[in-house]
Design a protein around this motif. Structure first.
Motif, PDB file in Angstrom:
ATOM      1  N   PHE A 153      -5.453  11.978  -0.760  1.00  0.00           N
ATOM      2  CA  PHE A 153      -4.843  11.671  -1.846  1.00  0.00           C
ATOM      3  C   PHE A 153      -4.096  10.392  -1.815  1.00  0.00           C
ATOM      4  O   PHE A 153      -3.966   9.784  -2.392  1.00  0.00           O
ATOM      5  CB  PHE A 153      -3.141  12.669  -2.491  1.00  0.00           C
ATOM      6  N   ILE A 154      -3.647  10.012  -0.160  1.00  0.00           N
ATOM      7  CA  ILE A 154      -2.690   9.257   0.255  1.00  0.00           C
ATOM      8  C   ILE A 154      -3.652   7.514  -0.322  1.00  0.00           C
ATOM      9  O   ILE A 154      -3.885   6.445  -0.150  1.00  0.00           O
ATOM     10  CB  ILE A 154      -2.528   9.215   1.670  1.00  0.00           C
ATOM     11  N   GLY A 155      -4.872   8.149   0.483  1.00  0.00           N
ATOM     12  CA  GLY A 155      -5.991   7.107   0.833  1.00  0.00           C
ATOM     13  C   GLY A 155      -6.348   6.562  -0.731  1.00  0.00           C
ATOM     14  O   GLY A 155      -6.483   5.178  -0.895  1.00  0.00           O
ATOM     15  N   LEU A 156      -5.861   7.354  -1.680  1.00  0.00           N
ATOM     16  CA  LEU A 156      -6.773   6.865  -2.766  1.00  0.00           C
ATOM     17  C   LEU A 156      -5.485   5.829  -3.210  1.00  0.00           C
ATOM     18  O   LEU A 156      -5.748   5.437  -3.913  1.00  0.00           O
ATOM     19  CB  LEU A 156      -6.621   7.862  -3.858  1.00  0.00           C
ATOM     20  N   ALA A 202       1.080  -1.570   0.427  1.00  0.00           N
ATOM     21  CA  ALA A 202      -0.208   0.079  -0.811  1.00  0.00           C
ATOM     22  C   ALA A 202       1.229   1.471  -0.358  1.00  0.00           C
ATOM     23  O   ALA A 202       0.707   2.410  -0.682  1.00  0.00           O
ATOM     24  CB  ALA A 202      -1.077  -0.197   1.279  1.00  0.00           C
ATOM     25  N   PHE A 203       1.911   1.484   0.828  1.00  0.00           N
ATOM     26  CA  PHE A 203       3.035   2.733   1.453  1.00  0.00           C
ATOM     27  C   PHE A 203       3.591   2.549  -0.846  1.00  0.00           C
ATOM     28  O   PHE A 203       4.167   3.563  -0.462  1.00  0.00           O
ATOM     29  CB  PHE A 203       3.948   2.599   2.410  1.00  0.00           C
ATOM     30  N   GLU A 204       3.842   1.320  -0.792  1.00  0.00           N
ATOM     31  CA  GLU A 204       4.579   1.615  -1.558  1.00  0.00           C
ATOM     32  C   GLU A 204       3.902   2.534  -3.003  1.00  0.00           C
ATOM     33  O   GLU A 204       4.605   3.464  -3.659  1.00  0.00           O
ATOM     34  CB  GLU A 204       4.936   0.033  -2.750  1.00  0.00           C
ATOM     35  N   HIS A 205       2.991   2.500  -3.324  1.00  0.00           N
ATOM     36  CA  HIS A 205       1.739   2.948  -4.812  1.00  0.00           C
ATOM     37  C   HIS A 205       1.900   4.555  -4.243  1.00  0.00           C
ATOM     38  O   HIS A 205       0.358   5.059  -4.926  1.00  0.00           O
ATOM     39  CB  HIS A 205       0.280   2.380  -4.412  1.00  0.00           C
ATOM     40  N   ILE A 206       2.056   4.675  -2.373  1.00  0.00           N
ATOM     41  CA  ILE A 206       1.646   5.896  -2.677  1.00  0.00           C
ATOM     42  C   ILE A 206       2.487   6.810  -3.062  1.00  0.00           C
ATOM     43  O   ILE A 206       4.022   7.109  -3.068  1.00  0.00           O
ATOM     44  CB  ILE A 206       1.721   6.908  -0.949  1.00  0.00           C
ATOM     45  N   ASP A 207       2.339   7.730  -3.890  1.00  0.00           N
ATOM     46  CA  ASP A 207       3.417   8.627  -4.746  1.00  0.00           C
ATOM     47  C   ASP A 207       3.861  10.086  -4.574  1.00  0.00           C
ATOM     48  O   ASP A 207       2.510  10.967  -4.371  1.00  0.00           O
ATOM     49  CB  ASP A 207       2.855   9.063  -6.186  1.00  0.00           C
ATOM     50  N   PHE A 208       4.718   9.473  -3.400  1.00  0.00           N
ATOM     51  CA  PHE A 208       5.134  10.405  -2.900  1.00  0.00           C
ATOM     52  C   PHE A 208       5.528  12.211  -3.417  1.00  0.00           C
ATOM     53  O   PHE A 208       6.081  13.016  -3.315  1.00  0.00           O
ATOM     54  CB  PHE A 208       6.362  10.318  -2.079  1.00  0.00           C
ATOM     55  N   LEU A 236       2.168  19.515  -3.590  1.00  0.00           N
ATOM     56  CA  LEU A 236       1.323  19.709  -3.968  1.00  0.00           C
ATOM     57  C   LEU A 236       1.693  20.183  -2.821  1.00  0.00           C
ATOM     58  O   LEU A 236       1.203  21.573  -2.341  1.00  0.00           O
ATOM     59  CB  LEU A 236      -0.022  18.711  -3.465  1.00  0.00           C
ATOM     60  N   ALA A 237       1.986  19.619  -1.607  1.00  0.00           N
ATOM     61  CA  ALA A 237       2.524  20.212  -0.250  1.00  0.00           C
ATOM     62  C   ALA A 237       2.994  21.411  -0.147  1.00  0.00           C
ATOM     63  O   ALA A 237       2.855  22.720   0.583  1.00  0.00           O
ATOM     64  CB  ALA A 237       3.460  19.527   0.280  1.00  0.00           C
ATOM     65  N   GLY A 238       4.308  21.433  -1.266  1.00  0.00           N
ATOM     66  CA  GLY A 238       5.758  22.782  -1.434  1.00  0.00           C
ATOM     67  C   GLY A 238       4.373  23.819  -2.425  1.00  0.00           C
ATOM     68  O   GLY A 238       4.741  25.064  -2.095  1.00  0.00           O
ATOM     69  N   MET A 239       3.458  23.532  -3.238  1.00  0.00           N
ATOM     70  CA  MET A 239       2.353  23.911  -4.201  1.00  0.00           C
ATOM     71  C   MET A 239       1.636  24.803  -3.210  1.00  0.00           C
ATOM     72  O   MET A 239       1.751  26.257  -2.805  1.00  0.00           O
ATOM     73  CB  MET A 239       2.230  23.516  -5.139  1.00  0.00           C
ATOM     74  N   MET A 240       1.218  24.320  -1.894  1.00  0.00           N
ATOM     75  CA  MET A 240       0.478  24.963  -0.863  1.00  0.00           C
ATOM     76  C   MET A 240       1.212  25.896  -0.461  1.00  0.00           C
ATOM     77  O   MET A 240       0.533  26.777  -0.033  1.00  0.00           O
ATOM     78  CB  MET A 240      -0.108  23.897  -0.435  1.00  0.00           C
ATOM     79  N   ILE A 241       2.407  25.593   0.084  1.00  0.00           N
ATOM     80  CA  ILE A 241       2.936  26.066   1.157  1.00  0.00           C
ATOM     81  C   ILE A 241       3.339  27.967  -0.148  1.00  0.00           C
ATOM     82  O   ILE A 241       3.248  28.945   0.945  1.00  0.00           O
ATOM     83  CB  ILE A 241       4.140  25.583   1.500  1.00  0.00           C
TER      84      ILE A 241
END
Lengths: 173, 421
Positions: free
Chosen positions: B281-284, B47-53, B59-64
């Motif tokens: 996104f992580i859940g998806l 599951a964690f391998e599929h999380i596209d970091f 997203l996080a960078g652009m939100m900041i």
């Protein structure tokens, strides 16, 4: 032993209300904001306006500051628009832009009764947007107004600093 | 119960919960992903391998960055200046506001765009004694069209870019042209679409002259720093191939650089990050990992091939129009996340990325069809309602559907001419 703090806490709103003569301001929920501003101007002491329905029962309170902000966001919009940085502020701005009557701007109908204590009033007034409260009877009709300044004076009297005000306290020999 | 049935049931139920809005979509997505682990369809590691970091941190960078830029007042300055230059003429102001919205949407997230443009719109309309409705509807439509233009403009693009290894330049060269064409056609059509709304009292036009746009800049020094850092970040996206850096790294470098030079309190800045969106996104990602594992993706891909006979052109059109229609009624993020592995399978052996561009265009432009098609739509409509000018579902649909169908038709011709001839 009675301390200034215990005296202050137990003083009733009725006693506190007698310290300064501040008349309450009452408007109807469907009064337009110009009428509300005129009513506030006619009674300069009160900083919170009581909003009532057609049966004269309290349905909301409207701090004068809130009224000023609403009017001035149309006069000096740059001061307000620049301060909007999130969705909640954006939606609050939209609500303000659409406000036309006292009912559109009012807050929840907070009030105290004559027999309530200063402690009860302070619990409600302990928020930055409200500096006074209408006093209502058991049927929620407005019978007076209590201001933060009057709460302050209750404590000042209880401390025996009445020489500044010309009154007497129980502590005097 | 077979793993395929079980996995499909979890997927459908999660999707239904997200669409129904009965519970928060982040909770629904996380729950769906975790259930995939709990019932043993995938392990935690899988599951964690599929999380596209890359997606998460981009997203996080652009939100900041957006959160800090919001404080400067730059877009307010731009809007008022432009409105004054437009001479208070309503149609020209609509054009100006829509262009600003499209530009903002191409670079920043939808929520930021709405916060920047929404209040100014209400104010300008009130000053001119006009209904804000056409301006807000125009901005909704412009935000989705503009957001389609770049890698960072819309979350589906970020998902697709990361999965298909399509960079900022690829998006500019493939999506920007069609976005510009759709925008231009919309602005021309807007004169006719909103024709009843443009009568203004000439005396009120002069009221705009009272405004001083310089007062809109609340932090001039921060603005200077923000524009420099944003410019360098965009340059980083453009040259990321030469730099050998992923978009997420560039976005995070930009965010950290701006926090450093702006001396913003990190705790305050991090409050600007939409954590619920990131966990959504992580859940998806975890949910889709389960769906891939049980073979549902193969079933969908085989179904698409059966429908189109494996023909690339037919598949591209199917993707474009199906994505366009579905994105109007369901959240385009989970839709895109689900379709990515399908398109990956369908794209095997293909020379061009036409299927990816079809998916991107459909998912982005479809958001214009209805009030619920995209998050910016929902917020701007809410804004209109609070201000006393509610925009009804059917009222918006008349404009949204027309513009969406028009945009998809333009996209059809574009895809045909550019990739299929």
């Amino acid at each position: 032993m009675r301390t200034p703090e215990s005296i202050t806490q137990r003083t009733t709103i009725g006693e506190a209300d007698a310290l300064l003569e501040i008349e309450s301001i009452t408007v109807r929920a469907d009064d337009d904001l110009q009428h509300v501003a005129e009513a506030a101007g006619a009674h300069p002491g009160a900083r919170v306006i009581a909003v009532v329905d057609h049966e004269e029962r309290l349905v909301g309170i409207l701090p004068v500051q809130r009224l000023v902000d609403n009017i001035y966001l149309k006069i000096v919009p740059e001061e307000f628009l620049g301060a909007i940085t999130d969705v909640e502020q954006t939606l609050a701005y939209a609500r303000n832009m659409g406000a036309r009557t006292a009912g559109d701007l009012m807050l929840e109908p907070l009030s105290v009764r004559m027999e309530d204590t200063v402690r009860d009033a302070f619990a409600l007034l302990h928020r930055p947007d409200i500096s006074g409260l209408p006093i209502t009877d058991d049927e929620r009709r407005v019978v007076g107004y209590i201001d933060q300044l009057e709460l302050l004076l209750v404590w000042v009297r209880a401390c025996g600093l009445e020489t500044l005000l010309g009154g007497q306290t129980e502590g005097d020999a | 119960m077979s793993p395929l049935l079980l996995g499909s049931a979890i997927f459908v139920l999660t999707y239904a919960l997200i669409a129904s809005e009965k519970i928060d979509k982040m909770i629904a997505a996380l729950a769906g992903g975790l259930v995939m682990i709990l019932v043993g369809i995938i392990s935690q590691e899988e599951a964690f391998e599929h999380i596209d970091f890359n997606v998460i941190f981009l997203l996080a960078g652009m939100m900041i960055l957006a959160g800090i830029i919001r404080k400067t007042g730059v877009f307010g300055w731009l809007a008022i200046r432009a409105a004054r230059l437009a001479g208070g003429e309503p149609y020209r102001i609509l054009v100006v506001l829509c262009v600003i919205t499209a530009l903002a949407s191409a670079l920043l997230d939808n929520v930021t765009t709405v916060v920047l443009v929404g209040p100014i719109t209400l104010f300008l309309a009130a000053r001119l004694g006009l209904s804000p409705v056409p301006f807000l509807i125009g901005e909704i439509l412009a935000s989705n069209i503009g957001g389609a233009a770049t890698l960072i403009g819309d979350p589906p693009n970020i998902l697709i870019g990361s999965a298909a290894n399509l960079d900022f330049v690829a998006f500019l060269s493939n999506m920007l042209p069609v976005s510009i064409i759709c925008m231009a056609l919309f602005l021309v059509a807007a004169r006719w679409l909103f024709r009843g709304y443009f009568t203004v009292d000439p005396k009120l036009r002069d009221a705009l002259l009272d405004l001083d746009e310089r007062e809109m800049i609340t932090h001039p020094e921060l603005l200077r720093k923000s524009l420099i850092v944003l410019g360098l970040t965009l340059a980083g996206f453009l040259f990321h191939g030469i730099l050998h850096l992923e978009p997420a790294t560039i976005a995070l470098v930009g965010a950290v650089a701006l926090m450093l030079v702006a001396r913003e309190d990190p705790a305050e800045v991090l409050q600007e990050v939409e954590w619920p969106t990131l966990f959504f996104f992580i859940g998806l990602f975890m949910l889709v990992a389960g769906v891939i594992e049980v073979g549902l993706i193969e079933v969908l891909a085989e179904g698409a091939v059966a429908l189109t006979g494996g023909d690339t052109a037919a598949t591209a059109m199917l993707l474009l129009w199906l994505s366009g229609i579905l994105s109007g009624v369901v959240d385009n993020i989970p839709y895109t996340a689900t379709m990515i592995p399908v398109v990956q399978q369908l794209s095997e052996g293909q020379d061009s990325d036409v299927l990816w561009w079809s998916l991107a265009l459909g998912a982005d432009l479809g958001g214009n069809a209805t009030i619920i098609g995209a998050s910016a739509n929902v917020i701007l409509v809410n804004l209109a309602a609070r201000e006393g000018h509610p925009i009804g579902f059917w009222q918006f649909l008349r404009y949204g559907l027309l513009v969406t169908v028009g945009s998809l038709l333009v996209s059809t011709v574009y895809i045909w001419l550019r990739y299929l001839l």
